[in-house]
Design an enzyme around this catalytic site. Structure first.
Site, PDB file in Angstrom:
ATOM      1  N   SER A  54      16.432  31.440  23.001  1.00  0.00           N
ATOM      2  CA  SER A  54      15.633  31.071  21.835  1.00  0.00           C
ATOM      3  C   SER A  54      16.251  29.945  21.003  1.00  0.00           C
ATOM      4  O   SER A  54      16.178  29.953  19.774  1.00  0.00           O
ATOM      5  CB  SER A  54      15.335  32.290  20.967  1.00  0.00           C
ATOM      6  N   GLU A  83      23.994  33.533  27.901  1.00  0.00           N
ATOM      7  CA  GLU A  83      22.608  33.785  27.544  1.00  0.00           C
ATOM      8  C   GLU A  83      22.398  35.283  27.354  1.00  0.00           C
ATOM      9  O   GLU A  83      22.168  36.012  28.336  1.00  0.00           O
ATOM     10  CB  GLU A  83      21.673  33.264  28.636  1.00  0.00           C
ATOM     11  N   GLY A 106      13.543  34.105  25.393  1.00  0.00           N
ATOM     12  CA  GLY A 106      12.086  34.126  25.294  1.00  0.00           C
ATOM     13  C   GLY A 106      11.557  35.116  24.276  1.00  0.00           C
ATOM     14  O   GLY A 106      10.364  35.404  24.242  1.00  0.00           O
ATOM     15  N   HIS A 151      21.229  32.841  36.709  1.00  0.00           N
ATOM     16  CA  HIS A 151      20.421  33.029  35.504  1.00  0.00           C
ATOM     17  C   HIS A 151      19.981  34.493  35.421  1.00  0.00           C
ATOM     18  O   HIS A 151      19.735  35.130  36.448  1.00  0.00           O
ATOM     19  CB  HIS A 151      19.200  32.101  35.537  1.00  0.00           C
ATOM     20  N   ASN A 155      15.858  24.314  30.873  1.00  0.00           N
ATOM     21  CA  ASN A 155      15.470  25.143  32.008  1.00  0.00           C
ATOM     22  C   ASN A 155      13.956  25.334  31.920  1.00  0.00           C
ATOM     23  O   ASN A 155      13.475  26.089  31.082  1.00  0.00           O
ATOM     24  CB  ASN A 155      16.209  26.488  31.936  1.00  0.00           C
ATOM     25  N   LYS A 165      12.051  26.699  34.041  1.00  0.00           N
ATOM     26  CA  LYS A 165      11.570  27.920  34.712  1.00  0.00           C
ATOM     27  C   LYS A 165      10.372  27.585  35.618  1.00  0.00           C
ATOM     28  O   LYS A 165      10.360  26.530  36.237  1.00  0.00           O
ATOM     29  CB  LYS A 165      11.272  28.997  33.655  1.00  0.00           C
ATOM     30  N   GLU A 188      17.286  35.843  34.805  1.00  0.00           N
ATOM     31  CA  GLU A 188      16.014  36.159  35.484  1.00  0.00           C
ATOM     32  C   GLU A 188      16.223  36.286  36.987  1.00  0.00           C
ATOM     33  O   GLU A 188      15.528  37.052  37.660  1.00  0.00           O
ATOM     34  CB  GLU A 188      14.966  35.098  35.116  1.00  0.00           C
TER      35      GLU A 188
HETATM   36  P1  13P Z   1      14.322  30.548  25.867  1.00  0.00           P
HETATM   37  O1  13P Z   1      14.908  29.306  25.235  1.00  0.00           O
HETATM   38  O2  13P Z   1      12.868  30.447  26.154  1.00  0.00           O
HETATM   39  O3  13P Z   1      14.713  31.789  25.119  1.00  0.00           O
HETATM   40  O4  13P Z   1      15.016  30.667  27.331  1.00  0.00           O
HETATM   41  C1  13P Z   1      16.393  30.619  27.425  1.00  0.00           C
HETATM   42  C2  13P Z   1      16.775  30.512  28.854  1.00  0.00           C
HETATM   43  O5  13P Z   1      16.606  31.437  29.631  1.00  0.00           O
HETATM   44  C3  13P Z   1      17.343  29.244  29.320  1.00  0.00           C
HETATM   45  O6  13P Z   1      17.897  29.368  30.586  1.00  0.00           O
END
Ligand code: 13P
Length: 250
Positions: free
Chosen positions: A214, A168, A174, A96, A10, A12, A98
């Site tokens: 992560s 997740e 992150g 997701h 992903n 982003k 976010e």
């Molecule tokens: P990170 O791997 O940066 O923690 O992000 C995970 C994520 O949101 C994947 O969709």
């Protein structure tokens, strides 16, 4: 029941077309012939016209990070499933954290998007996960069950086969704080049990549940060793070709 793992990136809101091309020039040769697991990239829609042609004929699938549930219409800033399909995309993330956190996406919206993706033959990767306060309050299982049941409303076993889930935990995204493999496995068991309750044991046994939060080259093997973890959804560590290739080849 053996489930073919899916290792997904992903990206982003990162990368320009030139940066995406440079990633692919390095990444595709590194993973060529790697057929043990499926591989998918989820770039921003602006990058699809670069990424999809570059991945054509390779072992790497490409999708959107978000789609709208309507076929078309006056929805400024959104991407339709027909648009995704027209440029050759095959997958989409849905719900997701976010999107839920910053764009007010509810279980009801997630559910509409899931129906739209299934109808169009796009592989949906539905994301669920608790925030830290929910985990600390002992509410993780309740939150996961509510999100899965909300996402799957009106979905029957007959149409559910393409669905992929991603667990997740929001506190692990992150932050560098990964759920321990045991914590993730436990959450995945809760999610699979809820899928079984809703859609039956057969669908639950074959549905892939990815872990995200992560994931890095140095922790992916211990996560993937868990029986309930069927792949990874990787954010930060998917942005560099060598790092994501190392994750693919855990
Ligand atoms: P990170 O791997 O940066 O923690 O992000 C995970 C994520 O949101 C994947 O969709």
């Amino acid at each position: 029941m053996s489930r073919k793992a899916l290792i997904a990136a992903n990206w982003k809101m990162y990368k320009t077309p030139a940066e995406a091309q440079a990633f692919l020039d390095a990444f595709l040769p590194l993973v060529a012939g790697n057929s043990r697991d499926e591989i998918a990239l989820f770039p921003s829609p602006v990058l699809l016209a670069t990424v999809i042609p570059a991945c054509k004929g390779s072992n790497v699938a490409v999708g959107c990070q978000n789609i709208h549930f309507a076929e078309e219409g006056a929805y400024t800033g959104e991407t339709s499933i027909a648009q995704l399909k027209a440029v050759g995309g095959t997958h989409t993330l849905i719900g997701h954290s976010e999107r839920r956190q910053y764009f007010a996406e509810t279980d009801e919206i997630v559910n509409k998007k899931l129906h739209a993706a299934l109808k169009a033959g796009i592989v949906p990767v539905v994301c669920v996960g608790e925030v830290l306060a929910e985990r600390e309050a002992g509410k993780t299982a309740e939150v996961l069950k509510t999100q899965v049941a909300g996402a799957f409303a009106g979905v029957s076993a007959e149409i559910a086969a393409p669905i992929v889930l991603a667990y997740e935990p929001v506190w692990a995204i992150g932050t560098g704080k990964t759920a321990t493999p045991e914590m993730a496995d436990e959450a995945h068991k809760t999610i699979r049990a809820e899928v079984a309750r809703l859609l039956g044991d057969g669908i639950a046994a074959s549905m892939r549940i990815l872990y995200g939060g992560s994931v890095k080259p140095d922790n992916v093997s211990s996560l993937m060793a868990q029986p309930e973890i069927d792949g990874a959804l990787v954010g930060g560590a998917s942005l560099k070709a060598d790092s994501f290739a190392a994750i693919v080849k855990y």
